[in-house]
Every structure is written in C-alpha cells, then in structure tokens.
Design a protein around this motif. Sequence first.
Motif, PDB file in Angstrom:
ATOM      1  N   ASP A   6       2.651   3.854   3.393  1.00  0.00           N
ATOM      2  CA  ASP A   6       1.737   4.974   3.112  1.00  0.00           C
ATOM      3  C   ASP A   6       2.244   6.317   3.629  1.00  0.00           C
ATOM      4  O   ASP A   6       1.497   7.283   3.705  1.00  0.00           O
ATOM      5  CB  ASP A   6       0.328   4.670   3.651  1.00  0.00           C
ATOM      6  CG  ASP A   6       0.289   4.538   5.170  1.00  0.00           C
ATOM      7  OD1 ASP A   6       1.365   4.372   5.783  1.00  0.00           O
ATOM      8  OD2 ASP A   6      -0.805   4.587   5.759  1.00  0.00           O
ATOM      9  N   LEU A  55      -8.240  -6.198   2.637  1.00  0.00           N
ATOM     10  CA  LEU A  55      -8.179  -4.747   2.471  1.00  0.00           C
ATOM     11  C   LEU A  55      -9.446  -4.270   1.784  1.00  0.00           C
ATOM     12  O   LEU A  55      -9.916  -4.917   0.839  1.00  0.00           O
ATOM     13  CB  LEU A  55      -7.006  -4.346   1.575  1.00  0.00           C
ATOM     14  CG  LEU A  55      -5.608  -4.800   1.997  1.00  0.00           C
ATOM     15  CD1 LEU A  55      -5.238  -6.106   1.303  1.00  0.00           C
ATOM     16  CD2 LEU A  55      -4.584  -3.739   1.632  1.00  0.00           C
ATOM     17  N   ASP A  73      -1.872   2.768  -5.022  1.00  0.00           N
ATOM     18  CA  ASP A  73      -1.593   4.133  -4.569  1.00  0.00           C
ATOM     19  C   ASP A  73      -2.838   4.992  -4.732  1.00  0.00           C
ATOM     20  O   ASP A  73      -3.577   4.874  -5.714  1.00  0.00           O
ATOM     21  CB  ASP A  73      -0.427   4.772  -5.322  1.00  0.00           C
ATOM     22  CG  ASP A  73       0.108   5.976  -4.541  1.00  0.00           C
ATOM     23  OD1 ASP A  73       1.175   5.838  -3.900  1.00  0.00           O
ATOM     24  OD2 ASP A  73      -0.566   7.030  -4.522  1.00  0.00           O
ATOM     25  N   GLN A  88      -7.444   3.893  -3.189  1.00  0.00           N
ATOM     26  CA  GLN A  88      -7.207   4.297  -1.797  1.00  0.00           C
ATOM     27  C   GLN A  88      -7.597   3.143  -0.876  1.00  0.00           C
ATOM     28  O   GLN A  88      -8.744   2.686  -0.912  1.00  0.00           O
ATOM     29  CB  GLN A  88      -8.082   5.520  -1.511  1.00  0.00           C
ATOM     30  CG  GLN A  88      -8.316   5.841  -0.065  1.00  0.00           C
ATOM     31  CD  GLN A  88      -7.411   6.968   0.430  1.00  0.00           C
ATOM     32  OE1 GLN A  88      -6.932   7.789  -0.362  1.00  0.00           O
ATOM     33  NE2 GLN A  88      -7.179   7.004   1.721  1.00  0.00           N
ATOM     34  N   VAL A  89      -6.653   2.683  -0.074  1.00  0.00           N
ATOM     35  CA  VAL A  89      -6.974   1.621   0.890  1.00  0.00           C
ATOM     36  C   VAL A  89      -7.609   2.287   2.113  1.00  0.00           C
ATOM     37  O   VAL A  89      -7.011   3.152   2.748  1.00  0.00           O
ATOM     38  CB  VAL A  89      -5.709   0.833   1.279  1.00  0.00           C
ATOM     39  CG1 VAL A  89      -6.023  -0.193   2.363  1.00  0.00           C
ATOM     40  CG2 VAL A  89      -5.122   0.147   0.051  1.00  0.00           C
ATOM     41  N   ILE A 134       2.799  -1.959   4.350  1.00  0.00           N
ATOM     42  CA  ILE A 134       2.251  -0.594   4.419  1.00  0.00           C
ATOM     43  C   ILE A 134       3.388   0.401   4.192  1.00  0.00           C
ATOM     44  O   ILE A 134       4.329   0.466   4.978  1.00  0.00           O
ATOM     45  CB  ILE A 134       1.565  -0.363   5.784  1.00  0.00           C
ATOM     46  CG1 ILE A 134       0.433  -1.386   5.977  1.00  0.00           C
ATOM     47  CG2 ILE A 134       1.029   1.061   5.882  1.00  0.00           C
ATOM     48  CD1 ILE A 134      -0.240  -1.319   7.343  1.00  0.00           C
ATOM     49  N   VAL A 176     -10.829  -1.273  -0.566  1.00  0.00           N
ATOM     50  CA  VAL A 176     -10.163  -0.341  -1.468  1.00  0.00           C
ATOM     51  C   VAL A 176     -11.207   0.490  -2.211  1.00  0.00           C
ATOM     52  O   VAL A 176     -12.184  -0.058  -2.725  1.00  0.00           O
ATOM     53  CB  VAL A 176      -9.327  -1.138  -2.506  1.00  0.00           C
ATOM     54  CG1 VAL A 176      -8.581  -0.192  -3.432  1.00  0.00           C
ATOM     55  CG2 VAL A 176      -8.354  -2.076  -1.814  1.00  0.00           C
ATOM     56  N   VAL A 228       0.862  -1.186   0.000  1.00  0.00           N
ATOM     57  CA  VAL A 228       0.000   0.000   0.000  1.00  0.00           C
ATOM     58  C   VAL A 228       0.895   1.231   0.000  1.00  0.00           C
ATOM     59  O   VAL A 228       1.606   1.487   0.967  1.00  0.00           O
ATOM     60  CB  VAL A 228      -0.923   0.028   1.231  1.00  0.00           C
ATOM     61  CG1 VAL A 228      -1.881   1.214   1.115  1.00  0.00           C
ATOM     62  CG2 VAL A 228      -1.683  -1.270   1.368  1.00  0.00           C
TER      63      VAL A 228
END
Length: 425
Positions: A189, A169, A48, A156-157, A187, A171, A22
């Motif tokens: 992010d 997850l 992303d 977008q998670v 992760i 999304v 992610v």
Amino acid sequence: MKHTRTDQVNDTDHEAHDIVIVGGGMVGLSLACMLSKALPQLSITLLDAHPVADQQRLYQSSFDARSTALSSASIDIYKTLGIWSAPGDSPAIATHATPIKTVHVSDRGHLGQVSYEDTENAGAALGYVVENSWLGACLSKATASYPRLTILAPAQVDDIRVVPGGAKLSVATEKGHSALSARLVIIADGAGSKLGAKLGIGVETHSYRQSAVIANVEFDVPHNCVAYERFTAQGPLAMLPLGEGPNARRAALVWTWPEGDVDAVKGWDDRMFLARLQRSFGYRLGNLTRVSKRVVYPLSLMLAREQVRSSLVLVGNAAHFLHPVAGQGFNLALRDCAKLTAVLASADTNAASLGSISTLSKYADGQRFDQQATIAMSHGFTRVFSSDNPVNQAVRNLGLVGLGVCAPAKTVFFNQMMGRSAIVG
Ligand SMILES: Cc1cc2nc3c(=O)[nH]c(=O)nc-3n(C[C@H](O)[C@H](O)[C@H](O)COP(=O)(O)OP(=O)(O)OC[C@H]3O[C@@H](n4cnc5c(N)ncnc54)[C@H](O)[C@@H]3O)c2cc1C
C-alpha cells in the motif's frame, strides 16, 4: 496435485481467497502477475483504492508522470512474464522503453566526470527507461491473462485482522462494505504503509530534508540514449533519455532540492524553471526548450521494522522506501517479489502453509542481504552526492576521477547506479 491445506480460513461469512494483495501500484500489480504465473491454481485477488480508468484497466494510482530506470534483472522478470516483448498487438513494455547506452556522471563546477558505455557492458544496454504510465498499461493488460486473478478497484481496505489460518480484511467499495479472507495477505500500500501502522508495525524514518522535482524536459540536441547524473550544490539531478532515434529530444528529469527551497522552485514559471535548469545542467543537450508540469515528492528513507508476520508480508514502498537518486527502489522491490514468488511456489509444491511464519521467514531471510546491501549503498550514495560539504565534494571528485581510470571499480559503481544489486545482475 491436490493438497490438504492446513491453513484454510473456515468462515462462511467471508469471501475466501488464497492470496490477497492490497495495493495495485507498480509493485502490487507486478507481483500479482508473477504469483499468478507461478501458482495458476491459486485464487489471487488484488485490491486498489483507486478506480480503474476503463476496460483496459489503466490504473491512476502510482502510474503518474514519472519514469523508471529498469535494471537487467527487472527486465528478465518481465521477459519471464511475457510482457517485455509480446507477439501481435499486445502492449509490451519494450515497445516504449528507451535503452540507456551511456551513463554520464559529472559534478557541477568541478573537474570530476566519468561515463560508462554499453561497449563496456558487452554491447548490452545498461538499463531501460520506461514511463510509469506505459508500465502500468502493460501490467494492467497482463492481469487479464490470468483466469484466477481478480482485480477489485476501487476497493479500499480499512482493516486487516490476523486469525488462525489466515487473515480477514474489511473492504469499502462503491457498493458498501464487504469482508474477505485469505490464507496470505500481501500489503503493497505504499510508503509509510497505513495498514502496516494499523497492525502495529513500526517504521524507521530518516528524512533527507529534500524533495525530488519531477518533470519531462525537451531540448534541441538528440540525447543519443545517454542518461545524465549531475551533482549540483542543491542536490543531484538526473536526466533519463526518453525515445530513440535522431529526433529523440526528451528526457525525464529528477531534480533534488533541499526542502526549504522547494516552494520557491514550485513557484517558478516554465521560463524561469528552464533557465535555472540550464544553468545547473549546462549545454550537453543544447538549449532546453520545454518543460512539463512539475510534481514534487518529499524524500526520506523509510524501513518497516517487520516485513513478515504470520499470514502477512509487506512489499514495495510499504517495506522500504528509498531515495530515488540511485534508481534502486523499484528494482529491489521486483527482486523481493521474485524471491517471494519462488518461496510460495515451493511451499505450495510441498503442501506447506503459505502464510506460516516458517514459510515467510524463508523469504525474509533469503532477501535480507540483498535488501541491506542495496539500502546501504543507496543511502551512502545519497549522502555523499547530495552534499556541498567540501570533504564530500573532494571525495566525489576523487571518486569520479578514480573511476575513470579503474575499470573494475567503475563497473561496480555503474552496476549499482543502474539499479543492479551487488549480487543479482
Ligand atoms: C521520483 C521518483 C523516481 C523513482 N525512480 C526510480 C527508478 O528509476 N528506479 C527504481 O528502481 N525505482 C524508482 N523509484 C521508486 C519507485 O517509484 C517505487 O519503488 C515504486 O513506486 C513503489 O511502488 P509501490 O507499488 O510499492 O507503491 P505505490 O506506488 O505507492 O502504490 C501503492 C498502491 O496502494 C494503493 N493503496 C494504498 N492504501 C490502500 C488501501 N488501504 N486499500 C487499497 N489500496 C491501497 C494505492 O492506491 C496505490 O495504488 C522512484 C521513486 C520516486 C519517488
């Protein structure tokens, strides 16, 4: 060899992957390439939140106007991936990377100054400066060469939930909401990881009460591949050389300011900014003639309290966000990624679970010393070199004068400054 997996997530309403990353910033994208090369048989997906710009997959996320000083260990990683220099027309990082042939460190208004030359490093460049936008273009292009690597963006998670054998997850994409599952979720992010916080992973934060003002600057004397680090009353100032040859007159500026002053700095027009910078930096590069748009980054030290959990790993800024003055953050993150890749490749060879805590602890334990040493060095360096306290000034000047006469100490100091760890080159 076909392995019997013990960590398969069995769920038909989720699209199943081996590894999901992610965050497609500099770290997520580099790690996606490293894992895809080492584990080509695994399905790896990178998501992303930012849209891809075009067919070239030029990300807009973290590939902004900044430049990064890459250490020799980072360059070796990109060489192994085949993207440092590449045959034919393929974009290669080295095409637009500037070698650092000299590092010059000085303290404004004081005698202490020292420089380190490539001749003291067996003639090899002390590091390379790469504009983040170019690094992003090369990494984005490289992802296309891995058939089992999928890039999903913008995606977008919103949530990650650990389940037996992996994680799920949710999304959000332009087409609506979907669900993915993976044996391992990495992760990446960014600083103060929002997904980490949602999972209850705390962050230790130390605000430096400073911001970095970033810009590209032009001047009328060629830089000759010298990187300047100068300590001023406001905080440290770095000028990293961009371009090579007799007409190379551009540098990437990182200028640290106390947080209370930064609004005033943002308000300066180009003329005022250049005049103030000239006064702080001096005339080593002649007259400063042009400056780009300024971007401001608030600075703090942020360390995730946990970097691994069953089926989860935090990497890059999500794991540790450092002050940029010592040029350590990205170089350390790449060494982390290399270690993580090696641990996961070994687990896969031995048919061990990728996401088990025993596998992931091997990564965390293996990188602990490098992380602790690098973070301690970066933090200590920042404190001594950001202070106008007379004791710190004296330490700085004695240190700089001392380094000039003590070759081994000088080598250790500059290795650290160039983002090379105490342990890895
Ligand atoms: C001014 C400055 C100068 C620096 N110079 C150097 C240097 O010279 N040398 C060095 O080694 N280091 C340097 N660093 C450090 C370096 O920039 C960082 O190590 C690097 O940017 C970390 O990248 P990252 O991929 O971890 O995070 P980021 O760049 O923040 O990327 C995070 C990505 O995750 C995505 N994302 C976030 N949330 C989600 C979500 N929920 N779902 C999907 N995607 C999501 C974002 O869109 C983004 O693309 C510098 C840092 C600064 C601030």
